[in-house]
Design a protein around this motif. Structure first.
Motif, PDB file in Angstrom:
ATOM      1  N   THR A  68       0.789  -1.231   0.000  1.00 53.91           N
ATOM      2  CA  THR A  68       0.000   0.000   0.000  1.00 53.91           C
ATOM      3  C   THR A  68       0.822   1.283   0.000  1.00 53.91           C
ATOM      4  OG1 THR A  68      -0.136  -0.192   2.410  1.00 53.91           O
ATOM      5  CG2 THR A  68      -1.952  -1.121   1.134  1.00 53.91           C
ATOM      6  N   ASN A  69       2.138   1.177   0.048  1.00 50.81           N
ATOM      7  CA  ASN A  69       2.959   2.388  -0.028  1.00 50.81           C
ATOM      8  C   ASN A  69       4.187   2.099  -0.895  1.00 50.81           C
ATOM      9  OD1 ASN A  69       5.001   1.156   1.638  1.00 50.81           O
ATOM     10  ND2 ASN A  69       3.778   1.693   3.433  1.00 50.81           N
ATOM     11  N   GLN A  70       4.975   3.119  -1.126  1.00 48.41           N
ATOM     12  CA  GLN A  70       6.090   2.985  -2.063  1.00 48.41           C
ATOM     13  C   GLN A  70       7.143   1.986  -1.580  1.00 48.41           C
ATOM     14  OE1 GLN A  70       5.380   4.386  -4.739  1.00 48.41           O
ATOM     15  NE2 GLN A  70       7.212   4.169  -5.997  1.00 48.41           N
ATOM     16  N   LYS A  71       7.405   1.985  -0.285  1.00 47.64           N
ATOM     17  CA  LYS A  71       8.394   1.054   0.243  1.00 47.64           C
ATOM     18  C   LYS A  71       7.936  -0.388   0.049  1.00 47.64           C
ATOM     19  CE  LYS A  71      10.927  -0.206   4.420  1.00 47.64           C
ATOM     20  NZ  LYS A  71      11.166   0.066   5.866  1.00 47.64           N
ATOM     21  N   LEU A  72       6.674  -0.668   0.371  1.00 52.22           N
ATOM     22  CA  LEU A  72       6.164  -2.024   0.201  1.00 52.22           C
ATOM     23  C   LEU A  72       6.115  -2.413  -1.278  1.00 52.22           C
ATOM     24  CD1 LEU A  72       3.269  -2.164   2.834  1.00 52.22           C
ATOM     25  CD2 LEU A  72       5.488  -3.312   2.943  1.00 52.22           C
ATOM     26  N   TRP A  73       5.814  -1.456  -2.144  1.00 51.63           N
ATOM     27  CA  TRP A  73       5.803  -1.736  -3.583  1.00 51.63           C
ATOM     28  C   TRP A  73       7.194  -2.153  -4.058  1.00 51.63           C
ATOM     29  CZ3 TRP A  73       3.744  -3.244  -7.781  1.00 51.63           C
ATOM     30  CH2 TRP A  73       4.239  -2.882  -9.042  1.00 51.63           C
ATOM     31  N   GLN A  74       8.198  -1.430  -3.620  1.00 48.92           N
ATOM     32  CA  GLN A  74       9.562  -1.767  -4.008  1.00 48.92           C
ATOM     33  C   GLN A  74       9.966  -3.133  -3.454  1.00 48.92           C
ATOM     34  OE1 GLN A  74      11.605   1.622  -2.417  1.00 48.92           O
ATOM     35  NE2 GLN A  74      11.041   2.976  -4.131  1.00 48.92           N
ATOM     36  N   THR A  75       9.539  -3.429  -2.217  1.00 50.04           N
ATOM     37  CA  THR A  75       9.834  -4.725  -1.619  1.00 50.04           C
ATOM     38  C   THR A  75       9.153  -5.846  -2.397  1.00 50.04           C
ATOM     39  OG1 THR A  75      10.021  -3.702   0.573  1.00 50.04           O
ATOM     40  CG2 THR A  75       9.676  -6.080   0.511  1.00 50.04           C
ATOM     41  N   LEU A  76       7.909  -5.604  -2.822  1.00 49.62           N
ATOM     42  CA  LEU A  76       7.181  -6.603  -3.592  1.00 49.62           C
ATOM     43  C   LEU A  76       7.901  -6.913  -4.909  1.00 49.62           C
ATOM     44  CD1 LEU A  76       4.660  -8.359  -4.129  1.00 49.62           C
ATOM     45  CD2 LEU A  76       3.569  -6.318  -5.098  1.00 49.62           C
ATOM     46  N   CYS A  77       8.303  -5.887  -5.607  1.00 50.85           N
ATOM     47  CA  CYS A  77       8.987  -6.094  -6.885  1.00 50.85           C
ATOM     48  C   CYS A  77      10.284  -6.877  -6.697  1.00 50.85           C
ATOM     49  CB  CYS A  77       9.280  -4.750  -7.553  1.00 50.85           C
ATOM     50  SG  CYS A  77       7.791  -3.868  -8.063  1.00 50.85           S
ATOM     51  N   ALA A  78      11.006  -6.567  -5.614  1.00 51.59           N
ATOM     52  CA  ALA A  78      12.241  -7.293  -5.340  1.00 51.59           C
ATOM     53  C   ALA A  78      11.954  -8.749  -4.993  1.00 51.59           C
ATOM     54  CB  ALA A  78      12.997  -6.607  -4.206  1.00 51.59           C
ATOM     55  N   THR A  79      10.902  -8.988  -4.210  1.00 52.74           N
ATOM     56  CA  THR A  79      10.550 -10.350  -3.804  1.00 52.74           C
ATOM     57  C   THR A  79      10.153 -11.186  -5.008  1.00 52.74           C
ATOM     58  OG1 THR A  79       9.821  -9.525  -1.646  1.00 52.74           O
ATOM     59  CG2 THR A  79       9.038 -11.708  -2.295  1.00 52.74           C
ATOM     60  N   LEU A  80       9.442 -10.576  -5.932  1.00 52.30           N
ATOM     61  CA  LEU A  80       9.020 -11.287  -7.143  1.00 52.30           C
ATOM     62  C   LEU A  80      10.121 -11.342  -8.207  1.00 52.30           C
ATOM     63  CD1 LEU A  80       5.390  -9.858  -7.587  1.00 52.30           C
ATOM     64  CD2 LEU A  80       6.072 -12.030  -6.559  1.00 52.30           C
ATOM     65  N   GLU A  81      11.235 -10.669  -7.920  1.00 56.13           N
ATOM     66  CA  GLU A  81      12.326 -10.561  -8.898  1.00 56.13           C
ATOM     67  C   GLU A  81      11.810  -9.982 -10.204  1.00 56.13           C
ATOM     68  OE1 GLU A  81      14.152 -14.397  -9.166  1.00 56.13           O
ATOM     69  OE2 GLU A  81      14.853 -14.377  -7.077  1.00 56.13           O
ATOM     70  N   ARG A  82      11.109  -8.854 -10.053  1.00 52.61           N
ATOM     71  CA  ARG A  82      10.500  -8.187 -11.202  1.00 52.61           C
ATOM     72  C   ARG A  82      10.973  -6.732 -11.286  1.00 52.61           C
ATOM     73  NH1 ARG A  82       5.650 -10.062 -13.253  1.00 52.61           N
ATOM     74  NH2 ARG A  82       5.946  -8.299 -14.701  1.00 52.61           N
ATOM     75  N   PRO A  83      12.239  -6.485 -11.624  1.00 54.88           N
ATOM     76  CA  PRO A  83      12.706  -5.105 -11.764  1.00 54.88           C
ATOM     77  C   PRO A  83      11.969  -4.359 -12.865  1.00 54.88           C
ATOM     78  CG  PRO A  83      14.321  -6.651 -12.640  1.00 54.88           C
ATOM     79  CD  PRO A  83      13.313  -7.455 -11.915  1.00 54.88           C
ATOM     80  N   ASP A  84      11.379  -5.107 -13.809  1.00 54.52           N
ATOM     81  CA  ASP A  84      10.653  -4.454 -14.898  1.00 54.52           C
ATOM     82  C   ASP A  84       9.444  -3.669 -14.387  1.00 54.52           C
ATOM     83  OD1 ASP A  84       9.726  -7.259 -14.384  1.00 54.52           O
ATOM     84  OD2 ASP A  84       8.116  -6.645 -15.753  1.00 54.52           O
TER      85      ASP A  84
END
Length: 405
Positions: free
Chosen positions: A258-274
């Protein structure tokens, strides 16, 4: 029959409540007071009692439904015909000793029965008189019969419930009924505190319609702020994305970044830099505007593993996530059992009966189960004796029709 103990008296001990209500909102509100020590006397029509006694379409050992048993513990029942003069006289005696009265007849009925606020406050100026109805005591819809379904439909709740391409849907639980019960409890306890200080009670007008509207904070704020009419979103949220149910390899689970930090963490966890590099998803506002593309892209990753895998992975990095449980699964979960959200009470006909546990835990004066949900009229003689009406006088009242024909 207490299911817990405390050396301190319950906070509402000594408060007398007359529950002249049926079905859900009124009985539920009165049960909340009873759980905290109030002496709640349930005044029921002699023929059948509270309608909920015969509801639900299946029978237990006796005649009372499981729904009734889950909204009427800790009360005493007196069967009283308020259409008879003798029945009203008994009510007047009860009112003289009461602190709160709760009723949910259609507006105008209590006045015709000569049991309205003006009549009863003349007997007891301290009385807090609570009327619960579908649409309130005033206004062009006041005379309409009101149930949870109508309140959800006419308050706007149904307009934002379900999926955009689906038919009208209501919330799965009776949010207008339960919401009204909670708002009514807030109102009546506030009025009771005021009456203790001033010696004067007051009239409390609570409605399912108003209560349902009071839940619309995010939805109506969006409309007032943007002019856009809120829409159905399924499990999504109008404030943030991603924040909804996600499809994994073996079903759905819920998560929220729900915030920018969690969004960045999600992308890293999914290995989705795209996803981090995609301009459509750079901010919360942009992710909301491009929600459909966002969810489609995320679910391509979630489809690679099952729900349990992703819930564990996301929780490990601080992203809120959880399974979608059925009610049996929720109540019987390790956490549900720890929170004691299913309790068992003793009943004179049913034996051990499951009840929903206490939603709020009180550390100093925990709620107690002192009485089983009452049988119809079970405490009539007991309550009348407390009013000084002896057995002979009770027989005279019965002959006069106070307790029905």
């Amino acid at each position: 029959m207490s299911d817990t103990s405390s050396s301190r008296p319950l906070p509402l001990a000594g408060v007398r409540v007359l529950d002249v209500s049926q079905v859900m909102a009124g009985p539920y509100a009165c049960m909340l007071l009873a759980d905290l020590g109030a002496d709640v006397i349930k005044i029921e029509p002699p023929q059948g009692g509270d309608q909920t006694r015969g509801a639900m379409g299946f029978k237990l050992k006796g005649t009372d439904s499981m729904g009734f048993l889950n909204m009427n513990r800790n009360k005493r029942s007196i069967a009283l015909d308020l259409k008879s003069d003798s029945g009203r006289e008994v009510l007047y005696k009860l009112v003289a000793q009461a602190d709160i009265l709760v009723e949910n007849y259609r507006p105008g009925v209590m006045k015709r029965l000569r049991t309205d606020y003006e009549t009863l406050s003349a007997i007891n100026p301290r009385l807090v008189y609570v009327s619960i109805s579908g649409f309130g005591q005033t206004g062009p819809w006041a005379g309409r019969p009101g149930f949870d379904l109508m309140a959800q439909a006419m308050s706007g709740i149904m307009s934002v419930t379900g999926h955009p391409d689906g038919p009208p849907a209501k919330a799965g639980v009776p949010v207008a009924d339960i919401g009204c019960a909670l708002f009514a409890t807030y109102g009546m306890l506030s009025a009771y505190i005021g009456a203790k200080a001033t010696g004067r009670g007051q009239y409390v007008d609570a409605s399912l319609f108003d209560s349902a509207l009071a839940f619309s904070i995010w939805d109506i704020s969006e409309y007032w702020g943007t002019g856009r009419e809120p829409e159905q979103l399924g499990t999504a949220n109008r404030m943030s994305a991603p924040y909804q149910a996600m499809k994994a390899a073996d079903g759905h689970f819920v998560m929220g970044a729900t915030n920018q930090k969690l969004w960045q963490t999600l992308c890293a966890t999914l290995e989705r830099p795209d996803l981090l590099e995609d301009a459509r998803f750079a901010t919360v506002s942009l992710r909301l505007a491009n929600r459909h593309a966002l969810i489609e892209s995320l679910e391509r990753s979630f489809a690679q593993q099952g729900c349990e895998h992703w819930i564990d992975r996301l929780l490990a990095v601080g992203i809120p996530a959880g399974p979608i449980l059925s009610y049996p699964e929720a109540f019987e979960s390790e956490h549900g059992r720890h929170r004691r959200m299913r309790i068992e009470i003793d009943h004179p006909v049913e034996g051990k009966v499951p009840n929903i546990g206490f939603a709020v835990k009180m550390g100093g004066t925990p709620q107690q189960v002192r009485r089983a949900p009452p049988l119809l009229g079970q405490h009539t003689a007991e309550v009348l004796a407390e009013l000084g009406i002896d057995a002979s006088a009770q027989r005279e009242l019965a002959a006069a029709g106070a307790f029905g024909s």
